[in-house]
Structure formats: structure tokens, C-alpha cells
Design an enzyme around this catalytic site. Structure first.
Site, PDB file in Angstrom:
ATOM      1  N   HIS A 145      36.904  68.587 110.170  1.00 30.87           N
ATOM      2  CA  HIS A 145      36.933  68.863 111.385  1.00 30.87           C
ATOM      3  C   HIS A 145      35.912  69.715 112.035  1.00 30.87           C
ATOM      4  O   HIS A 145      34.862  68.384 112.845  1.00 30.87           O
ATOM      5  CB  HIS A 145      37.838  69.798 110.959  1.00 30.87           C
ATOM      6  CG  HIS A 145      38.227  69.903 113.043  1.00 30.87           C
ATOM      7  ND1 HIS A 145      39.257  69.265 113.572  1.00 30.87           N
ATOM      8  CD2 HIS A 145      37.782  70.538 114.029  1.00 30.87           C
ATOM      9  CE1 HIS A 145      39.895  69.598 114.692  1.00 30.87           C
ATOM     10  NE2 HIS A 145      38.787  70.432 114.594  1.00 30.87           N
ATOM     11  N   GLU A 146      34.667  70.204 111.446  1.00 28.37           N
ATOM     12  CA  GLU A 146      33.593  70.476 112.367  1.00 28.37           C
ATOM     13  C   GLU A 146      32.414  69.949 112.000  1.00 28.37           C
ATOM     14  O   GLU A 146      31.981  69.826 113.249  1.00 28.37           O
ATOM     15  CB  GLU A 146      33.190  72.549 111.390  1.00 28.37           C
ATOM     16  CG  GLU A 146      34.853  73.021 111.769  1.00 28.37           C
ATOM     17  CD  GLU A 146      34.525  73.680 113.536  1.00 28.37           C
ATOM     18  OE1 GLU A 146      34.426  72.849 114.545  1.00 28.37           O
ATOM     19  OE2 GLU A 146      36.333  73.328 113.315  1.00 28.37           O
ATOM     20  N   HIS A 149      32.362  67.351 114.858  1.00 28.09           N
ATOM     21  CA  HIS A 149      31.987  67.990 115.979  1.00 28.09           C
ATOM     22  C   HIS A 149      30.459  67.601 116.124  1.00 28.09           C
ATOM     23  O   HIS A 149      29.465  67.203 117.074  1.00 28.09           O
ATOM     24  CB  HIS A 149      31.780  69.735 116.167  1.00 28.09           C
ATOM     25  CG  HIS A 149      34.047  69.625 116.188  1.00 28.09           C
ATOM     26  ND1 HIS A 149      34.318  68.413 117.427  1.00 28.09           N
ATOM     27  CD2 HIS A 149      35.221  70.153 116.592  1.00 28.09           C
ATOM     28  CE1 HIS A 149      35.318  69.081 117.766  1.00 28.09           C
ATOM     29  NE2 HIS A 149      36.091  70.330 116.870  1.00 28.09           N
TER      30      HIS A 149
END
Length: 246
Positions: A145-146, A149
């Protein structure tokens, strides 16, 4: 990063030494004291406070060590994370077009005071919340997920205070990381969802919660509105993947 006190090495935390003869009076006192520390019964408020502090230090150190063990294993063996590391490296190359290796030191484990499992900062990198990670697979989804980003920030220079920018990256991160696949949603919600619809509902829910934490977001209503405004273009953008991983 965490505002917690630094974690001392275990050698700095004083623990009672077991007696040489557990059947002696000294042995009885030692076992009674150990039981008190485990249960809190019979301790003065000062002794209980000291024990809780010592216990937290030891626990946090163990969490930290386990977090880094999981991180290193995931970076080596997770197809999703390895692929994202390669894509980030391509975007993070130097002026000569050389692809630089992914900087693993940009992934830090630390204690988080909030109920979250990770975070991304464009200047500092990725934070994994060691006290919120359930297991190796939870860390894999969090890291993936990160890293979405991280990828978005390099590719599009995201303005993280712009709610639409933020919402778009949150939609992509929740959709592409695997955190909203069937098995994860089943653990959270049981049978009360349909697979295809459940994936989209999960992405919208998690993106909305993340946008609510933006200092420029007034409330949940605004966060949900912004997520819906950018939904179609951002949900259907699966770069750098060919399709959504479920």
C-alpha cells in the site's frame, strides 16, 4: 515518527534473578514476586507503574525486531513488493538514466500512537507501525500500500494536501496492494459482501478513512464526496500493474 521514548537494550531492564534453590524460602519469595509482576496483585502503585514501563520497553523492542525480520523477508520473497521496488527504482534513477537500487533504509519500523498500520512521507519514506502489524502477510499488504504512494509521488509529484490528489492515491493503494482482496475482507466482515462489489466497497471505505485524516478535509461527508469524484479515473488506473491483484 513516534514520540515514544527510545527503547533500551534488554540488558538495561532489571529483572529478578531466579534463586539457586527454588524450594528455599528465597525461592518461594521469588516465585511469589514473579506472580505479582504477571498479575499486578500485591504491588504498590509505584511498583506496578515501574513493571508496566519495563514490560513496554521489552515488548516494543521485540515488536521492532520482528517487524524488521518481516520487512526483510517480504522484500526478498513477495512478488508484489519486489515488483513495486523495481518500478520505484526505475522512477528514482539518476540524471544519466541509470536505475538505482531500491533504498531499503527508507522503510522504517516504529511505534505508532494512532490506529494505523503504516504511513508514507515524501521526504522520509515509509513507516511500518510495528505495534499494529498482526503478522507477516499484514505487513506485506501494508508495505505494498505504502509503496503505491511512493510510486505515485515519484511519477506524478502528488500534492498530498490536495484532497483529490490524496484520494486518488489512496484509491489506487487500497485497490492494488491486495488489502481489499477476498480473503482480507472475509476476515474483517465475514459473509456479508459480494466479491466484486466487496472489493470496491472496501477500497472506497479505506480511501475515505485516509482522506478524513488530511488536515484540509472537514469531515467524512467531504472525504466521501472527493473519493467519489475521482473514483472512475483512479480506480481504473492500475499502473504499474496490468490489472488489479485480488
Amino acid at each position: 515518527m513516534s514520540d515514544e521514548m527510545p527503547i533500551p537494550p534488554p540488558s538495561d531492564v532489571k529483572k529478578p534473578e531466579p534463586p539457586k534453590d527454588p524450594n528455599s524460602a528465597e525461592g518461594f519469595r521469588w516465585w511469589r514476586r514473579t506472580f505479582q509482576y504477571k498479575t499486578g496483585m500485591g504491588l504498590t502503585p509505584e511498583e506496578k507503574h515501574q513493571y508496566e514501563n519495563d514490560y513496554q520497553f521489552i515488548l516494543q523492542r521485540k515488536q521492532c525486531q520482528k517487524c524488521y525480520e518481516y520487512r526483510d523477508w517480504i522484500l526478498k520473497y513477495s512478488p508484489t513488493v519486489r515488483f513495486m521496488a523495481q518500478q520505484i527504482s526505475k522512477l528514482n534513477g539518476n540524471n544519466n538514466g541509470e536505475v538505482l537500487p531500491f533504498d531499503e533504509s527508507k522503510i522504517i519500523c516504529d511505534v505508532c500512537p494512532e490506529w494505523r498500520s503504516g504511513g508514507f512521507h515524501p521526504d522520509l519514506g515509509i513507516l511500518i507501525c510495528q505495534n499494529r502489524i498482526r503478522d507477516k502477510w499484514h505487513l506485506e499488504d501494508t508495505l505494498a500500500h505504502e509503496m503505491v504512494h511512493y510510486f505515485d509521488n515519484l511519477k506524478w509529484q502528488v500534492d498530498w494536501l490536495n484532497l483529490k490528489h490524496h484520494a486518488c492515491s489512496e484509491i489506487r493503494a487500497s485497490s492494488l496492494s491486495g488489502e481489499c482482496r477476498f480473503s482480507q475482507e472475509f476476515q474483517r466482515r465475514g459473509f456479508g459482501f459480494q466479491v466484486a462489489k466487496g472489493h470496491q466497497d472496501c477500497v472506497k471505505r479505506r480511501a475515505t478513512l485516509s482522506v478524513m485524516g488530511n488536515p484540509n478535509c472537514k469531515d467524512e461527508k467531504q472525504a466521501r464526496k472527493v473519493v467519489n469524484e475521482v473514483w472512475d479515473s483512479c480506480f481504473n488506473d492500475t499502473r504499474p500493474f496490468d490489472e488489479i491483484y485480488r
